[in-house]
Design an enzyme around this catalytic site. Structure first.
Site, PDB file in Angstrom:
ATOM      1  CG  HIS A  85       1.805  16.730   4.415  1.00 57.74           C
ATOM      2  ND1 HIS A  85       0.926  15.867   3.791  1.00 57.74           N
ATOM      3  CD2 HIS A  85       3.047  16.302   4.072  1.00 57.74           C
ATOM      4  CE1 HIS A  85       1.609  14.957   3.108  1.00 57.74           C
ATOM      5  NE2 HIS A  85       2.894  15.199   3.278  1.00 57.74           N
ATOM      6  NE  ARG A 104       2.539  11.629   4.308  1.00 59.13           N
ATOM      7  CZ  ARG A 104       1.346  11.119   4.008  1.00 59.13           C
ATOM      8  NH1 ARG A 104       0.667  10.457   4.938  1.00 59.13           N
ATOM      9  NH2 ARG A 104       0.822  11.270   2.821  1.00 59.13           N
TER      10      ARG A 104
END
Length: 323
Positions: free
Chosen positions: A65, A61
């Site tokens: 991001h 993640r």
């Protein structure tokens, strides 16, 4: 003079071309400057991820991001009052200390050589492999950015509340397409979410009792009874792929077909015909097909707006721009 000038232009063009070629990402970029770099990263991941398997999800993640804001340049790691860490999507991001520990090992081996951007990318890949998922090629040579902007992060990182149109627009902005959107969402198979990311689907929607009518009613009732018991629960964690969270598999896509995708953005994947066709294709093939397609999407994402050559810098500490 004219001939000399012309020759000078030719030399400049050749020099520029060579520089541009050298500045691209390449496999084993650190082979001469820090030959053990990738081994050090892999060994550290293999040592620690089995003890904290949920970290694999948070590290991929983090990579996602990071790449969606100014490209894959480790700008998400910078400590700054108005930096990306303070953006709403990043307030539940973990794993910064993990990256820092890897960086310290590499700095001890070869100071000032391996970028934080490459560390994030390699750690994400090695974490998924250690968690039983697919591997993919990671060409290296990324350099670290020097700007981190909270507004850009809030505007560019897809939110769990997004509909399909918004999701695709944000992916298209990064040079990614519908296939990439569906495949990269597959990482939710090992994901964990906090209630605020989806509680409006349980309490503030248009269906009976405030439940989102696109969410399976039995699943919604279970979430309200056993997980997010109030609309204000900010701490409870919920598996995004219940019963299969520790396995990097196709079960996430099976849940989508049963209206059991946790986020609005998960459910949104079933509202577009191209997306649905790919979901059905993934489910009608062996897991190896998903693995291969996921790997291609990850390789593509890892190349978004990378800084190479003389761009950016190689940070000495990942949280701070070099003084």
């Amino acid at each position: 003079m004219a001939a000399t000038g012309f020759l000078g232009i030719i030399i400049l063009i050749i020099t520029f071309s060579i520089g541009s070629t050298d500045a691209q990402l390449q496999m084993n970029f650190y082979a001469k400057t820090c030959p053990k770099a990738e081994e050090i990263i892999s060994d550290y991941v293999k040592q620690h991820i089995p003890n904290a398997p949920s970290l694999a999800a948070t590290l991929i993640r983090m990579h996602f991001h990071d790449c969606f804001v100014r490209g894959c340049d480790a700008s998400v790691l910078l400590n700054s009052t108005n930096g990306e860490k303070n953006a709403v999507p990043n307030q539940t991001l973990r794993g910064f200390d993990f990256i820092d520990r890897v960086k310290s090992l590499l700095e001890a081996e070869c100071p000032g050589v391996v970028s934080c951007a490459d560390i994030i990318t390699l750690v994400a890949r090695d974490s998924i492999v250690t968690a039983g998922g697919p591997s993919w090629q990671v060409p290296t040579g990324r350099r670290d950015g020097v700007i981190s902007n909270v507004t850009e992060a809030n505007n560019n990182i897809p939110a769990p509340f997004s509909n399909f149109t918004t999701l695709l627009r944000l992916f298209n902005n990064q040079g990614l397409d519908t296939n990439d959107l569906v495949l990269l969402s597959g990482a939710h198979t090992i994901g964990i979410a906090h209630c605020p990311a989806f509680s409006r689907r349980l309490y503030n929607s248009t269906g009976p009792g405030g439940v989102d009518p696109t969410l399976d009613s039995e699943y919604a009732a279970n979430l309200k009874a056993n997980k997010c018991r109030t609309p204000n629960d900010n701490t409870t964690k919920v598996e995004m792929d219940p019963g299969s969270r520790k396995s990097f598999d196709l079960s996430y896509y099976t849940l989508l077909t049963k209206r059991r995708g946790l986020f609005n953005s998960d459910a949104a994947l079933t509202t577009d015909s191209t997306s649905v066709a790919l979901i059905n294709q993934l489910l009608s093939n062996p897991p190896s097909f998903f693995y291969a397609q996921f790997a291609k999407a990850m390789e593509k994402m890892g190349r978004i707006n990378v800084k190479t050559g003389s761009q950016g810098q190689i940070r000495k500490q990942c949280a701070f721009v070099n003084s």
